[in-house]
Design a protein around this motif. Structure first.
Motif, PDB file in Angstrom:
ATOM      1  N   LEU A 212       0.885  -1.194  -0.014  1.00  0.00           N
ATOM      2  CA  LEU A 212      -0.109  -0.047  -0.069  1.00  0.00           C
ATOM      3  C   LEU A 212       0.865   1.109   0.120  1.00  0.00           C
ATOM      4  N   ASP A 213       0.457   2.324  -0.751  1.00  0.00           N
ATOM      5  CA  ASP A 213       1.284   3.420  -0.763  1.00  0.00           C
ATOM      6  C   ASP A 213       0.641   4.289   0.228  1.00  0.00           C
ATOM      7  N   GLU A 214       1.343   5.690   0.383  1.00  0.00           N
ATOM      8  CA  GLU A 214       0.816   6.350   1.483  1.00  0.00           C
ATOM      9  C   GLU A 214      -0.613   6.888   1.419  1.00  0.00           C
ATOM     10  N   ASN A 215      -1.252   6.782   0.467  1.00  0.00           N
ATOM     11  CA  ASN A 215      -2.949   7.046   0.146  1.00  0.00           C
ATOM     12  C   ASN A 215      -3.806   5.773   0.367  1.00  0.00           C
ATOM     13  N   GLY A 216      -3.184   4.621   0.537  1.00  0.00           N
ATOM     14  CA  GLY A 216      -3.888   3.149   0.778  1.00  0.00           C
ATOM     15  C   GLY A 216      -4.118   2.847  -0.407  1.00  0.00           C
ATOM     16  N   THR A 217      -3.503   2.984  -1.423  1.00  0.00           N
ATOM     17  CA  THR A 217      -3.656   2.338  -2.775  1.00  0.00           C
ATOM     18  C   THR A 217      -2.769   1.041  -2.882  1.00  0.00           C
ATOM     19  N   VAL A 218      -3.641   0.100  -3.553  1.00  0.00           N
ATOM     20  CA  VAL A 218      -2.788  -1.183  -3.885  1.00  0.00           C
ATOM     21  C   VAL A 218      -1.558  -1.192  -4.786  1.00  0.00           C
ATOM     22  N   VAL A 219      -0.463  -1.276  -4.709  1.00  0.00           N
ATOM     23  CA  VAL A 219       0.666  -1.007  -5.451  1.00  0.00           C
ATOM     24  C   VAL A 219       1.441  -2.382  -5.666  1.00  0.00           C
ATOM     25  N   LEU A 220       1.605  -2.741  -6.989  1.00  0.00           N
ATOM     26  CA  LEU A 220       2.547  -4.106  -7.170  1.00  0.00           C
ATOM     27  C   LEU A 220       3.937  -3.716  -6.952  1.00  0.00           C
ATOM     28  N   GLY A 221       4.578  -4.580  -6.074  1.00  0.00           N
ATOM     29  CA  GLY A 221       5.943  -4.411  -5.605  1.00  0.00           C
ATOM     30  C   GLY A 221       6.898  -5.608  -6.015  1.00  0.00           C
ATOM     31  N   ASP A 222       7.969  -5.465  -5.255  1.00  0.00           N
ATOM     32  CA  ASP A 222       8.702  -6.669  -5.192  1.00  0.00           C
ATOM     33  C   ASP A 222       9.313  -6.770  -6.905  1.00  0.00           C
ATOM     34  N   GLU A 223       9.442  -7.964  -7.181  1.00  0.00           N
ATOM     35  CA  GLU A 223       9.883  -8.550  -8.668  1.00  0.00           C
ATOM     36  C   GLU A 223       8.725  -8.680  -9.218  1.00  0.00           C
ATOM     37  N   MET A 224       8.820  -8.925 -10.847  1.00  0.00           N
ATOM     38  CA  MET A 224       7.335  -9.345 -11.510  1.00  0.00           C
ATOM     39  C   MET A 224       8.011 -10.157 -12.556  1.00  0.00           C
ATOM     40  N   LEU A 225       7.424 -11.661 -12.813  1.00  0.00           N
ATOM     41  CA  LEU A 225       7.284 -12.342 -13.940  1.00  0.00           C
ATOM     42  C   LEU A 225       9.097 -12.547 -14.185  1.00  0.00           C
TER      43      LEU A 225
END
Length: 290
Positions: A212-225
């Motif tokens: 979650l960012d500072e606004n509580g929005t779901v954000v994709l993190g870490d690594e991807m595929l």
């Protein structure tokens, strides 16, 4: 004068540095299998994983925002502008990470196949009878796990378990966040698996992590595929009813299983072949050389 940085967090493969209002994520050439770090490194692995994640973050930004800010070390403090960090570093947004590993399976293989042979289920999800090993599933399935500490094992959980776990950490938001990360996981997989097929690669399964960012929005993190977080199979020669050759570290896992008395050290031939597989997957998917 360059300020000295020390990792604030170190995982099996990644090092995370605090850079004030953002983070610097550095991917090493280390390789892990069965939740253990092996004694060898895989040449260029860190750079390949960073470039591949960057490619997918750009490709899927219309589905869900992600944490990537830059992969150019010139956008980072002077400490990171050296050969050691070049190509393997990503400047990222700070997130409050959610304690769920979001796994999606489009094909039946690995632990899913082992489970299915016992009772026609994968992580408690009942599947049609008569499936063969490596078969494509009628629809991708979402099979979350806990996020274990270094050295421990992730544990399979149900979707309902994920709601409960998230509710404990975010009262009143557990069901909302659980549904969002499940739906994002499936949408990301479908878009990327379709693209990969056009490049002659099957993405059998993968995992995502969200925060979650500072606004509580779901954000994709870490690594991807990446080949570390996914099973990539060549489309050419794909044949259900058996295990498949792969572009990922399944090759390493197979060697370790076949050599149970190993001390966590891979032979040079396995290292070289693994490096080639990572490189080939990146070049096929992106059309670019490492």
């Amino acid at each position: 004068m360059s300020t000295e940085f020390q990792p604030v967090k170190e995982g099996k493969v990644r090092q995370v540095y605090d850079n004030g209002d953002n983070l610097i994520m550095v991917v090493t050439d280390r390789i892990s299998a069965f939740d253990h770090i092996l004694n060898n490194v895989i040449p260029d692995k860190g750079a390949i994983l960073t470039k591949m994640s960057s490619f997918w973050f750009d490709f899927t930004s219309s589905i869900v925002p992600n944490h990537m800010l830059s992969t150019d070390v010139e956008d980072m403090p002077e400490f990171f502008r050296t050969e050691e960090f070049q190509g393997r570093s990503m400047k990222c947004k700070k997130l409050t990470m959610l304690p769920i590993e979001c796994i999606v399976r489009g094909y039946i293989t690995g632990s899913g196949w082992e489970s299915y042979q016992k009772n026609n289920t994968v992580c408690g999800i009942r599947l049609p009878e008569g499936l063969q090993e490596s078969d494509k599933l009628p629809e991708p399935i979402y099979t979350p796990t806990t996020k274990a500490d270094l050295g421990d094992h992730d544990e399979h959980i149900t979707y309902e378990d994920s709601v409960r776990i998230l509710e404990e950490q975010f009262p009143g938001k557990g069901e909302l966040y659980a549904a969002q990360i499940r739906d994002c996981t499936i949408a990301l997989y479908k878009k990327c698996a379709e693209y990969a097929l056009s490049k002659n690669i099957i993405i059998a399964d993968t995992k995502f992590e969200f925060g979650l960012d500072e606004n509580g929005t779901v954000v994709l993190g870490d690594e991807m595929l990446t080949p570390d977080s996914s099973r990539f199979w060549p489309l050419q020669g794909y044949q259900p009813g058996q295990g498949q050759p792969s572009f990922d570290k399944q090759f390493v896992r197979d060697w370790l299983k076949q050599n149970p008395d190993n001390d966590g050290t891979l032979p040079d031939t396995v290292i070289a072949k693994t490096a080639d597989k990572y490189r080939e997957a990146y070049e096929l998917l992106t059309g670019k050389e490492v």
